[in-house]
Scaffold this active site. Structure first.
Site, short mmCIF file in Angstrom:
data_model
loop_
_atom_site.label_atom_id
_atom_site.label_comp_id
_atom_site.label_asym_id
_atom_site.label_seq_id
_atom_site.Cartn_x
_atom_site.Cartn_y
_atom_site.Cartn_z
CG HIS A 469 92.46 17.64 88.01
ND1 HIS A 469 93.55 16.65 87.51
CD2 HIS A 469 91.84 17.04 89.70
CE1 HIS A 469 93.59 16.28 88.59
NE2 HIS A 469 92.45 16.39 89.36
CD GLU A 706 76.19 8.20 95.72
OE1 GLU A 706 77.15 9.05 95.52
OE2 GLU A 706 76.09 6.70 96.92
CG ASP A 730 77.20 8.70 91.81
OD1 ASP A 730 77.76 8.00 90.19
OD2 ASP A 730 77.82 8.79 92.23
CB CYS A 777 75.07 15.41 99.70
SG CYS A 777 74.85 14.06 99.64
C1 PEP Z 1 76.53 12.72 94.13
O1 PEP Z 1 76.47 10.99 93.97
O2 PEP Z 1 75.63 13.69 94.52
C2 PEP Z 1 77.90 12.15 95.30
C3 PEP Z 1 77.29 14.24 96.18
O3 PEP Z 1 78.36 11.76 95.85
P1 PEP Z 1 80.32 12.50 94.47
O4 PEP Z 1 81.19 12.19 95.03
O5 PEP Z 1 80.14 11.03 93.55
O6 PEP Z 1 79.82 13.00 93.85
MG MG Z 2 78.21 10.11 94.35
#
Ligand code: PEP
Ligand code: MG
Length: 848
Positions: A469, A706, A730, A777
């Site tokens: 956090h 992912e 991921d 993303c």
């Molecule tokens: C990712 O895995 O790049 C993604 C955007 O999802 P997460 O919310 O798992 O980071």
């Molecule tokens: Mg992800």
């Protein structure tokens, strides 16, 4: 506390039961006796060290559990071993990972060779300080020569007093050795890499290794020689980091025994990651005087070091009556709840989210009832609260899940806040001069929120993880931060200047004038570039040679959507819908979800909003969804698998999205896709719901890439999907087989690793080839150095953190597609993430 001599003459060392002489081992501490299996450390729980019992201590003096002689006392004084007059070897290990405290909080009262009687004090320790700093206070008491003695009776699951019976042992007949000594003796010398020498855990691992062979293995240091089967004998060597230790093996399997022991000793036996703060793997080559770290929040900062230490809060053990203590705890929790709620109301979205999580912990019924049970047994409110919180911490640690272990900070945070109210002690460090670089071993979220009010320039932590956090709060505040910097951070003493480079992952302590001037110039250039980018934030985004690139923002709330719009975002490429689902007792209703999605759509009028379906499970548990315990949560019920397994949940969310006006502004994105069947299933449901809701328009459905499976079948997915968006967070962990939340490997989960880049290239080639747009993303899109590569590999949409939208647009405008493609191809040919990082830094200079 006064030193009390607890000599229990009532217990001779032995008693006669049914003809056999049983040896009585008494408890070295007052506390709660627990089975060894409950110790959250496999070395003890799996009996590598030997059999025994563990105590949750309630006193601060360890006393002799039998008459005998002290064999070893570690220089950190956190562990002592003794041999009883009958030959039982016992190890008492105070707390877990306490070797890393380097003796802080421990006072040895004996030395090796001292003759002791049962009840004699051996070590005094500061219960509060050790509880605060150690992984756990649980104290295993183990018989390390279990092949010579067997436990016939043990006391567990109840309170024991010091010098009360804990175990009864009987000797076992010596086993005839099976090995034949063909005279072979082999030896090899190794230099120890263990940061704290061969202490209890490495000794247990070495003994386990030696027991797998028939022949004898000894370790020799100077004139000391220890049988490798005996952890105590290994401890008695008193080894240190850098010692040259000779391993001697004899017998018919001597060669193999030697090779296995050497191989084990040549590793750090996991101590680098779990003992002291881990030495980080820097993503960049470090110069002398630099300290590496994991980037928790990017940026540059320089300033004087202000060290933030967490002072121990002492609490009274005995209560003043059950009702008095109950009332005191109730009032303290209510007062802290009020304080947290006020912070949540006045802080940013991220602060509010963390504060909401803290409120949920504070209200946790399990925690409250555990504390209440302790009060009923006579404990004070503070002692009961601390005990209840630490039981939870032990349980989290025992899961071995690094994400959950990072929540330990949150528990300690509420523990300290409540104790602060109960005792009147100041729970947090509250101020630092503006512009300071905060340096700490670790920091609690509430400390950071308070300290942030004095506008520090940056943060360096010896420990901490990139998904904690504190890391999330820093990123939200735009506060540059490095974590997991290790003990090297001790060099950052108060007042000294520190250059914090959270772009390359290193810090320079006490720089020379030339370094400071050059760094200040870098900060000035960075700020000027950011200001210039903001001036043209709302312009559409094209490369210098006219290729349209859509610049979207990742969102977690309506507030984020407003911030993104102000930054010039052209839509949202990722709405993390889990923000609505986590930290509550039941799933949000269709209307509640609809209102949230509509709010986000309204904040980005006329712009596309891609809502990711609930990505829950794994590291993001929700109390109201009963997940079976999974050995590998990252490979279990996650993402769209959860939605398909809970059709009602999925239907509700899809209806809430489909109802957003104007129809089609919200698009749907599936997380953690591994198979074409998953999107086909969701499309079937969407078509049914459109029928039910009377929606004639087609609604776009895309997939997140992912998993390696999705990347390599992007062409097949593209037949069913309207778009593909790469989740590099991921994708990196699954391509590299490294847990993105595990601080021990976090620095190596580098999305610029050529293997990840090749997966991205393949996704773009296959997705674009099938006529679908491919975006990114994941966090890599928000890395300024990575943007040119992603464009060069074929991504035409980037969805980034809201604060980076304007800068990302400026980077894209400075590029030609041809340049980006040549650069991306060079990156694909690099042999390591380090090489790619060097390449991207050099490239960034050419487009500035
Ligand atoms: C990712 O895995 O790049 C993604 C955007 O999802 P997460 O919310 O798992 O980071
Ligand atoms: Mg992800």
């Amino acid at each position: 506390m006064a030193l009390i001599l607890l000599r229990a003459s009532a217990f001779p060392n032995s008693e006669r039961t049914s003809g056999t002489m049983a040896l009585i081992i008494t408890s070295p501490l007052r506390g709660w006796a627990a089975p060894l299996d409950s110790v959250p450390d496999p070395v003890f729980a799996e009996r590598m060290m030997g059999d025994g019992v563990a105590i949750h201590p309630l006193d601060d003096i360890v006393c002799a559990p039998c008459d005998g002689e002290i064999v070893t006392l570690h220089e950190s004084a956190h562990a002592v071993s003794l041999r009883s007059d009958e030959g039982v070897e016992l190890l008492i290990h105070i707390g877990l990972e306490t070797v890393a405290l380097k003796g802080r909080g421990f006072t040895p009262l004996v030395t090796p060779g001292t003759r002791v009687l049962r009840g004699d004090p051996l070590i005094r320790f500061d219960l509060d300080a050790v509880a605060l700093a150690a992984a756990s206070l649980i104290t295993p008491i183990v018989v390390t020569n279990s092949d010579g003695f067997t436990i016939t009776r043990r006391i567990v699951d109840r309170a024991v007093g010091a010098c009360e019976e804990l175990m009864a042992l009987v000797p076992v007949a010596p086993v005839q050795r099976r090995w034949s000594d063909d005279g072979t003796v082999v030896a090899q010398t190794v230099t120890l890499r263990l940061p704290h020498g061969i202490h209890a855990r490495p000794a247990a691992r070495l003994a386990e290794c030696a027991r797998a062979f028939e022949g004898d293995v000894h370790l020799v240091l100077g004139d000391k020689r220890g049988n490798a089967r005996s952890p105590v004998a290994l401890l008695a060597l008193g080894t240190r980091l850098g010692d040259n230790v000779t391993i001697e093996a004899r017998g018919n399997d001597a060669e193999r025994a030697l090779a296995a022991t050497v191989a084990l000793l040549e590793t750090d036996m996991g101590e680098g990651a779990s003992g002291a703060a881990p030495a980080p793997m820097a993503a960049t080559l470090l110069e002398p005087g630099q300290i590496g770290g994991v980037i928790a929040s990017p940026g540059l900062a320089m300033g004087p070091v202000v060290r933030i230490d967490r002072a121990a809060i002492a609490v009274q053990r005995e209560g003043k009556g059950v009702e008095v203590e109950r009332e005191a705890l109730g009032k303290a929790r209510a007062s802290v709840a009020g304080h947290i709620a006020a912070r949540a109301a006045s802080g940013s979205t991220q602060v509010a989210a963390v504060m909401t999580a803290h409120l949920a912990l504070l209200d946790d019924p399990g925690l409250a009832s555990a504390a209440d049970a302790r009060i009923a047994e006579g404990a004070s409110a503070g002692f009961a609260w601390r005990g209840a919180v630490h039981d939870q911490i032990d349980a989290l640690r025992a899961t071995g899940n690094a994400h959950l272990a990072e929540r330990i900070d949150d528990l300690i945070d509420i523990e300290r806040q409540v104790l602060g109210v109960l005792t009147g002690a100041r729970a947090d460090a509250e101020d630092a001069p503006p512009g300071a670089i905060l340096v700490a071993d670790d920091l609690l979220p509430s400390q950071l929120v308070t300290l942030a009010e004095s506008r520090p320039a940056g943060l360096c932590l010896a420990r901490g993880g990139p998904t904690s956090h504190v890391a999330i709060l820093c990123a939200g505040m735009g506060l540059p931060a490095l974590v997991a910097m290790g003990d090297a951070l001790d060099a950052a003493t108060p007042g000294v200047t520190l250059l914090l480079d959270a772009e390359t992952g290193c810090a320079t302590v006490a720089p020379c004038d030339t370094e400071s001037v050059a760094f200040a110039a870098r900060i000035a250039t960075r700020n000027a570039r950011r200001d210039a980018a903001r001036a043209s934030a709302t312009d559409r985004c094209h490369t210098a040679d006219g290729m349209r690139i859509e610049l979207f923002a990742n969102l977690g709330s309506v507030e984020d959507a407003r911030a993104a719009a102000a930054q010039g975002a052209e839509g949202s490429g990722l709405v993390r819908s889990e923000f609505l689902f986590l930290g509550r007792d039941s799933a949000p209703s269709e209307d509640e979800q609809h209102a949230a999605y509509q709010g986000i759509a309204d904040a980005l009028p006329g712009l596309p909003v891609i809502v990711r379906l609930l990505d829950i499970g794994g590291d993001k548990p929700a109390a109201y969804l009963p997940f079976a315990v999974e050995e590998n949560p990252a490979l279990g019920q996650r993402g769209i698998r959860v939605g398909l397994a809970h059709p009602d949940l999925l239907d509700t969310q899809l209806r809430a999205i489909l109802r957003v006006q104007p129809v089609g502004q919200c698009r749907i994105m599936l997380p953690m896709v591994a198979s074409v069947g998953e999107i086909v299933a969701v499309r079937t449901i969407v078509d049914r719901l459109r029928g039910e809701l009377g929606i004639a328009e087609r609604v776009e459905i895309g997939v997140m890439v992912e998993t390696p499976a999705a990347a390599i079948t992007a062409d097949l997915l593209a037949v069913q999907a309207d778009f593909l968006s790469i989740g590099t967070n991921d994708l990196s962990q699954y391509v590299l087989a490294m847990d993105r939340g595990n601080p021990a490997v976090a620095a190596q989960v580098d999305p610029l690793h050529p293997a990840v880049l090749r997966m991205i290239a393949e996704t773009c080639r296959r997705g674009n080839g099938a006529g679908r747009w491919v975006g990114v993303c994941g966090g890599l899109a928000s890395d300024p150095l990575a943007v040119p590569i992603l464009i060069g590999l074929g991504a035409t949409e980037l969805s980034v953190v809201p604060g980076f939208v304007a800068e990302a647009k400026a980077i894209v405008r400075a590029l030609t597609l041809k340049q980006a493609q040549a650069h991306a191809h060079a990156a694909l040919d690099c042999s390591s993430a380090g090489e790619v990082r060097a390449l991207v830094r050099a490239f960034a200079e050419t487009i500035r």
